[in-house]
Write a protein that holds these residues in place. Structure first.
Motif, PDB file in Angstrom:
ATOM      1  N   HIS A   6       0.856  -1.187   0.000  1.00  0.00           N
ATOM      2  CA  HIS A   6       0.000   0.000   0.000  1.00  0.00           C
ATOM      3  C   HIS A   6       0.893   1.240   0.000  1.00  0.00           C
ATOM      4  O   HIS A   6       1.599   1.502   0.960  1.00  0.00           O
ATOM      5  N   VAL A   7       0.858   1.976  -1.110  1.00  0.00           N
ATOM      6  CA  VAL A   7       1.648   3.182  -1.255  1.00  0.00           C
ATOM      7  C   VAL A   7       0.681   4.355  -1.293  1.00  0.00           C
ATOM      8  O   VAL A   7      -0.358   4.291  -1.946  1.00  0.00           O
ATOM      9  N   HIS A   8       1.015   5.415  -0.580  1.00  0.00           N
ATOM     10  CA  HIS A   8       0.120   6.564  -0.466  1.00  0.00           C
ATOM     11  C   HIS A   8       0.800   7.823  -0.992  1.00  0.00           C
ATOM     12  O   HIS A   8       2.001   8.006  -0.826  1.00  0.00           O
ATOM     13  N   VAL A  15      -2.000   4.899  -4.179  1.00  0.00           N
ATOM     14  CA  VAL A  15      -1.597   5.007  -5.582  1.00  0.00           C
ATOM     15  C   VAL A  15      -0.970   3.690  -6.024  1.00  0.00           C
ATOM     16  O   VAL A  15      -0.550   2.868  -5.202  1.00  0.00           O
ATOM     17  N   ASP A  16      -0.902   3.496  -7.325  1.00  0.00           N
ATOM     18  CA  ASP A  16      -0.314   2.293  -7.896  1.00  0.00           C
ATOM     19  C   ASP A  16       1.213   2.392  -7.832  1.00  0.00           C
ATOM     20  O   ASP A  16       1.801   3.324  -8.394  1.00  0.00           O
ATOM     21  N   ALA A  64      11.747  10.069  -9.489  1.00  0.00           N
ATOM     22  CA  ALA A  64      10.640   9.174  -9.844  1.00  0.00           C
ATOM     23  C   ALA A  64       9.650   9.057  -8.690  1.00  0.00           C
ATOM     24  O   ALA A  64       8.433   9.047  -8.913  1.00  0.00           O
ATOM     25  N   TYR A  65      10.136   8.978  -7.455  1.00  0.00           N
ATOM     26  CA  TYR A  65       9.244   8.889  -6.305  1.00  0.00           C
ATOM     27  C   TYR A  65       8.401  10.166  -6.194  1.00  0.00           C
ATOM     28  O   TYR A  65       7.194  10.098  -5.961  1.00  0.00           O
ATOM     29  N   PRO A  74      -4.961   9.809  -6.887  1.00  0.00           N
ATOM     30  CA  PRO A  74      -5.394   8.584  -6.213  1.00  0.00           C
ATOM     31  C   PRO A  74      -5.991   7.581  -7.196  1.00  0.00           C
ATOM     32  O   PRO A  74      -6.390   7.934  -8.305  1.00  0.00           O
ATOM     33  N   LEU A  75      -6.050   6.318  -6.773  1.00  0.00           N
ATOM     34  CA  LEU A  75      -6.573   5.262  -7.627  1.00  0.00           C
ATOM     35  C   LEU A  75      -8.029   5.507  -8.007  1.00  0.00           C
ATOM     36  O   LEU A  75      -8.452   5.181  -9.107  1.00  0.00           O
ATOM     37  N   ASP A  76      -8.810   6.072  -7.106  1.00  0.00           N
ATOM     38  CA  ASP A  76     -10.229   6.266  -7.376  1.00  0.00           C
ATOM     39  C   ASP A  76     -10.515   7.555  -8.148  1.00  0.00           C
ATOM     40  O   ASP A  76     -11.661   7.926  -8.335  1.00  0.00           O
ATOM     41  N   ALA A  77      -9.478   8.238  -8.634  1.00  0.00           N
ATOM     42  CA  ALA A  77      -9.678   9.456  -9.413  1.00  0.00           C
ATOM     43  C   ALA A  77     -10.124   9.146 -10.836  1.00  0.00           C
ATOM     44  O   ALA A  77     -10.519  10.046 -11.562  1.00  0.00           O
TER      45      ALA A  77
END
Length: 108
Positions: A6-8, A15-16, A64-65, A74-77
């Motif tokens: 799990h990356v935030h 996020v992926d 890159a980070y 975010p993933l749900d965007a």
């Protein structure tokens, strides 16, 4: 059993992590494959060549980070529109092409 990572981003949204991991892997491969060889060919010691290559890898990974994790939506965007995705892919391809050409210049 697969492990979930799990990356935030900076807002706390998930996020992926795959784009960051691929980019960091490519940075590692390029920096530590070509860096010591070119350092030695320019007269640096092996230790100095490895240190410069490791520093280049660390800088590329930090950039890159910042771009792919900290500032990522975010993933749900929802998915990005196709225009910016193609533009990013084009710029990444051009950057990789410039890098490969730059790596061949000392051989001429």
């Amino acid at each position: 059993m697969p492990v979930e990572v799990h990356v935030h981003n900076r807002h706390g949204s998930r996020v992926d992590p795959v784009p960051f991991l691929v980019t960091a892997g490519l940075a590692f491969a390029f920096a530590l494959s070509f860096g010591p060889i070119y350092g030695l060919s320019y007269g640096l010691t092996l230790a100095t060549s490895l240190a410069v290559s490791s520093t280049a890898f660390a800088v590329a990974t930090a950039i890159a980070y910042q771009q792919l994790v900290r500032c990522a939506p975010p993933l749900d965007a929802g998915p990005l529109p196709p225009g910016p995705r193609v533009e990013r892919l084009l710029y990444a391809g051009m950057g990789l092409g410039v890098l490969i050409v730059a790596l061949t210049l000392p051989l001429l």
